[in-house]
Design an enzyme around this catalytic site. Structure first.
Site, PDB file in Angstrom:
ATOM      1  N   ARG A  52      22.147  24.856 -28.217  1.00  0.00           N
ATOM      2  CA  ARG A  52      21.474  23.563 -28.297  1.00  0.00           C
ATOM      3  C   ARG A  52      19.972  23.731 -28.093  1.00  0.00           C
ATOM      4  NH1 ARG A  52      21.160  19.401 -24.032  1.00  0.00           N
ATOM      5  NH2 ARG A  52      20.776  17.376 -24.982  1.00  0.00           N
ATOM      6  N   LYS A 110      29.238  27.748 -16.226  1.00  0.00           N
ATOM      7  CA  LYS A 110      29.292  27.570 -17.673  1.00  0.00           C
ATOM      8  C   LYS A 110      30.015  28.738 -18.326  1.00  0.00           C
ATOM      9  CE  LYS A 110      26.449  26.705 -21.767  1.00  0.00           C
ATOM     10  NZ  LYS A 110      25.098  26.416 -22.284  1.00  0.00           N
ATOM     11  N   ARG A 240      24.648  20.365 -10.751  1.00  0.00           N
ATOM     12  CA  ARG A 240      24.648  21.225  -9.573  1.00  0.00           C
ATOM     13  C   ARG A 240      24.087  20.480  -8.376  1.00  0.00           C
ATOM     14  NH1 ARG A 240      21.473  26.348 -11.608  1.00  0.00           N
ATOM     15  NH2 ARG A 240      20.605  24.869 -13.081  1.00  0.00           N
TER      16      ARG A 240
END
Length: 246
Positions: A52, A110, A240
């Site tokens: 992205r 991730k 987070r």
């Protein structure tokens, strides 16, 4: 092909390459040449993988790099639904979590990402959407300062043979794209997506904090800030520290 319920599974034409500059570029080329829905490009490695906002996607051998041609009956104005719907579909299929708009998470880190490239056809409807996904299977990038902590399937005992994983992810993408035009496409979002809760939004105009509350009909994130809802269509969303179990 159908399962025991009689439901028809999407057909996947999986095309394997040892190496490509980018699976998305190859899938876009095929889509523009008229390749049918379900055409899937899978490569062992990519020389110029991207994520992205034009970020480089590190693509060593051993991980999954896959791009799928879909042709959902969806106006271009609602193309933002596709990445979110595919993130939810892949997460449910593999036992992961998603994070708006296009990330996949495992144990708070991730593990993958999604990149959608779409083109309009006649009447403002989509001609095609190419859905690219990268998943860390055997390796992950080293954690760098400021980067999202990464994970791999291997380190959590979830590694899979790549061909079977590619077919399962391709089917999840096609099912999600077929569901995207339906009014109920976002049902269950809050139970899968880590952005449903406290978030920090990092944008060019400044960072701010709020709580992800729901999705707009076009796939934008609606975050509550004080007593009002703010619509998020760009920037990065940080969750987070993640909530327990995220």
């Amino acid at each position: 092909m159908s399962d025991e319920t009689g439901e028809c599974w999407p057909s996947v034409d999986l095309r394997h390459f040892d190496s490509l500059p980018s699976t998305n570029d190859e899938a876009v080329r095929l889509a523009r040449a008229g390749a049918p829905e379900g055409t899937a490009v899978w490569a062992n490695e990519q020389a110029s993988g991207r994520g992205r906002r034009g970020r480089r996607w590190v693509s060593p051998p051993g991980n999954l790099y896959l791009s799928v041609v879909a042709r959902p009956a969806l106006p271009l104005t609602l193309a933002g639904r596709i990445a979110v719907s595919c993130g939810l579909g892949i997460a449910r299929s593999l036992g992961l979590r998603s994070k708006w708009p296009n990330d996949l998470y495992l144990a708070g880190r991730k593990v993958g990402g999604i990149l959608v490239e779409a083109r309009a056809g006649a009447g403002g409807m989509l001609d095609y959407a190419v859905v690219g996904v990268g998943i860390n299977v055997l390796s992950r990038p080293d954690d760098a300062p400021g980067a999202q902590p990464a994970a791999s399937l291997l380190e959590h005992g979830m590694e899979r043979p790549l061909e079977g994983l590619a077919r399962d992810v391709a089917r999840a993408i096609l099912i999600a794209c077929r569901a995207a035009p339906a009014p109920e496409w976002r049902e269950g979002w809050e139970s899968v997506d880590l952005a449903a809760g406290p978030i920090r939004v990092l944008q060019d105009g400044g960072d701010w904090e709020g709580a992800g509350e729901s999705l707009d009909e076009d796939g934008a994130l609606l975050a509550r800030v004080g007593g009002s809802l703010r619509r998020v269509t760009d920037g990065d969303v940080s969750v987070r520290p993640l909530r327990p179990g995220g």
